[in-house]
Write a protein that holds these residues in place. Sequence first.
Motif, PDB file in Angstrom:
ATOM      1  N   GLY A  45      45.074  35.310  29.413  1.00  0.00           N
ATOM      2  CA  GLY A  45      44.471  35.063  30.721  1.00  0.00           C
ATOM      3  C   GLY A  45      45.480  35.179  31.845  1.00  0.00           C
ATOM      4  N   MET A  46      46.675  34.638  31.657  1.00  0.00           N
ATOM      5  CA  MET A  46      47.721  34.731  32.680  1.00  0.00           C
ATOM      6  C   MET A  46      48.113  36.192  32.918  1.00  0.00           C
ATOM      7  N   LEU A  47      48.116  36.988  31.841  1.00  0.00           N
ATOM      8  CA  LEU A  47      48.460  38.409  31.968  1.00  0.00           C
ATOM      9  C   LEU A  47      47.376  39.182  32.721  1.00  0.00           C
ATOM     10  N   LEU A  48      46.112  38.809  32.500  1.00  0.00           N
ATOM     11  CA  LEU A  48      45.001  39.521  33.145  1.00  0.00           C
ATOM     12  C   LEU A  48      44.701  39.014  34.552  1.00  0.00           C
ATOM     13  N   SER A  49      45.381  37.957  34.993  1.00  0.00           N
ATOM     14  CA  SER A  49      45.075  37.294  36.263  1.00  0.00           C
ATOM     15  C   SER A  49      45.336  38.182  37.477  1.00  0.00           C
ATOM     16  N   PRO A  50      44.771  37.819  38.627  1.00  0.00           N
ATOM     17  CA  PRO A  50      45.010  38.580  39.865  1.00  0.00           C
ATOM     18  C   PRO A  50      46.490  38.668  40.236  1.00  0.00           C
ATOM     19  N   SER A  51      47.290  37.703  39.811  1.00  0.00           N
ATOM     20  CA  SER A  51      48.719  37.695  40.150  1.00  0.00           C
ATOM     21  C   SER A  51      49.533  38.666  39.316  1.00  0.00           C
ATOM     22  N   VAL A  52      48.969  39.148  38.183  1.00  0.00           N
ATOM     23  CA  VAL A  52      49.722  40.056  37.301  1.00  0.00           C
ATOM     24  C   VAL A  52      49.005  41.407  37.244  1.00  0.00           C
ATOM     25  N   LEU A  53      48.091  41.606  36.285  1.00  0.00           N
ATOM     26  CA  LEU A  53      47.415  42.900  36.154  1.00  0.00           C
ATOM     27  C   LEU A  53      46.163  43.014  37.011  1.00  0.00           C
ATOM     28  N   ASP A  54      45.673  41.906  37.530  1.00  0.00           N
ATOM     29  CA  ASP A  54      44.497  41.877  38.404  1.00  0.00           C
ATOM     30  C   ASP A  54      43.276  42.528  37.744  1.00  0.00           C
ATOM     31  N   LEU A  55      43.008  42.151  36.489  1.00  0.00           N
ATOM     32  CA  LEU A  55      41.862  42.695  35.763  1.00  0.00           C
ATOM     33  C   LEU A  55      40.722  41.687  35.638  1.00  0.00           C
ATOM     34  N   VAL A  56      41.031  40.407  35.733  1.00  0.00           N
ATOM     35  CA  VAL A  56      40.004  39.361  35.663  1.00  0.00           C
ATOM     36  C   VAL A  56      40.183  38.435  36.858  1.00  0.00           C
ATOM     37  N   ASP A  57      39.131  38.325  37.670  1.00  0.00           N
ATOM     38  CA  ASP A  57      39.207  37.478  38.860  1.00  0.00           C
ATOM     39  C   ASP A  57      37.902  36.705  39.011  1.00  0.00           C
ATOM     40  N   ILE A  58      37.737  35.680  38.186  1.00  0.00           N
ATOM     41  CA  ILE A  58      36.575  34.800  38.277  1.00  0.00           C
ATOM     42  C   ILE A  58      37.076  33.465  38.797  1.00  0.00           C
ATOM     43  N   ARG A  59      36.701  33.124  40.003  1.00  0.00           N
ATOM     44  CA  ARG A  59      37.246  31.950  40.684  1.00  0.00           C
ATOM     45  C   ARG A  59      36.859  30.652  39.979  1.00  0.00           C
ATOM     46  N   SER A  60      37.762  29.695  40.009  1.00  0.00           N
ATOM     47  CA  SER A  60      37.516  28.419  39.327  1.00  0.00           C
ATOM     48  C   SER A  60      36.341  27.663  39.930  1.00  0.00           C
ATOM     49  N   GLU A  61      36.097  27.864  41.240  1.00  0.00           N
ATOM     50  CA  GLU A  61      35.005  27.130  41.888  1.00  0.00           C
ATOM     51  C   GLU A  61      33.660  27.851  41.776  1.00  0.00           C
TER      52      GLU A  61
END
Length: 420
Positions: A45-61
Amino acid sequence: MHSHAVELAQTFLTAILLVFFVGTLGGKLSEKLRIPDVVLFILIGMLLSPSVLDLVDIRSESTANQAILLFGASFILFHGGMITRLSVLKEVWRTITLLSTLGVVVTALVVAVAAVWIFDMSFMPALLLGSILASTDPAALVPIFQKFPVRRKVSQTVITESAFTDATGAIMATVVFSLLMTTGAAVEWGSIGLQFAQLALGGIVVGAIVGWIAAFLISENDRGLLREFAPMVIVITVLAAYLGAEWIHASGFMSVFVAGLMIGNAESFKLTILPKQEHAAHEFIDAVSLKLRMLIFILLGSQVDFSVLQDYGLQGLLVVLVFVFLARPITVLSCLLPDRRAKWKRNEILFLFWTRETGVIAAALVGIVGSSGLEDAKLMSAIAFVAILFTLLLQASTTPFVAKKLGLLEEQQVREKGHL
């Protein structure tokens, strides 16, 4: 041309597809490495996050994320109830009661003192942070104990603790948060006690009723109308237990745990679930739990705010070290030693020192605080995520190793007896 809503739906489904595909590879790799899959899921998840590969961006809220968290944690906790034996709980009920009441308060206070000292925070925000971290995480613990056969007395104590501390930790966090948001208001201890009874006892009652009805419907009796639909009954039971409890402002997580406990111990209530239905239910739960763990922990990893961690992470780690190496041992000792009847052994106590994962519940609570605009909310968020990362990446990954070294794996005990 697609509407904006359809495009958003397709983006969401693409993210889910990616989570399942990469998560499946991660699950296979975890089997090869013999480490809990939740560890690899959060790293993915950290690797796919917007801060890294930006492939998964589902907001926590987002509604989708909250639905996944709530249903996923409920389903996994229901499974924890199903594999818990009432005969074991009878031995350790005093310990569980202490861990879910006194233990929550002790953990919150120790963390609060550490946060005040390290960050120079005011005491009440620090106490809110401690309350958020006080609950253990069923979504991480249940699959670990399912895959690695730790002594039943120990594993089921930890699983049940996670169910009950959800309620008491949420109560304490809610009360402290309310006091912070209504500065100057008098503390009504009577209403706090009533709120605790409503959350805890209400969850137990709703879970017991829903669980008994579900067990009756899939049992071998003449009125077991839904015997052939055991998997669907499981889904309905999880949703009904959680939503029914929340509707009366009780603990939904405690309710689903008790519902699972009722079905898993149906024979204790004069109901017999045939092996065919029991096997179908467990197969279904195993398959769905894996998918939900992927979703929960990959999304949790993708929502780590690296900028906030950069600002507060190092000092936050100091608070977490106090949380893990001081608060947890003090909590365990204060709750296990008074329970003479449980006859806790030294290796079991040492294992409970180390087994203290934090995850979904803390993430959900800190998300609520973060959206409130409360001062120190970003700081609390950073410390909470450091706690989640530390306990999942370090403690969860080493739990099987620690259990083996302490002689608590049931397979290991069988082998040792065979050599005597």
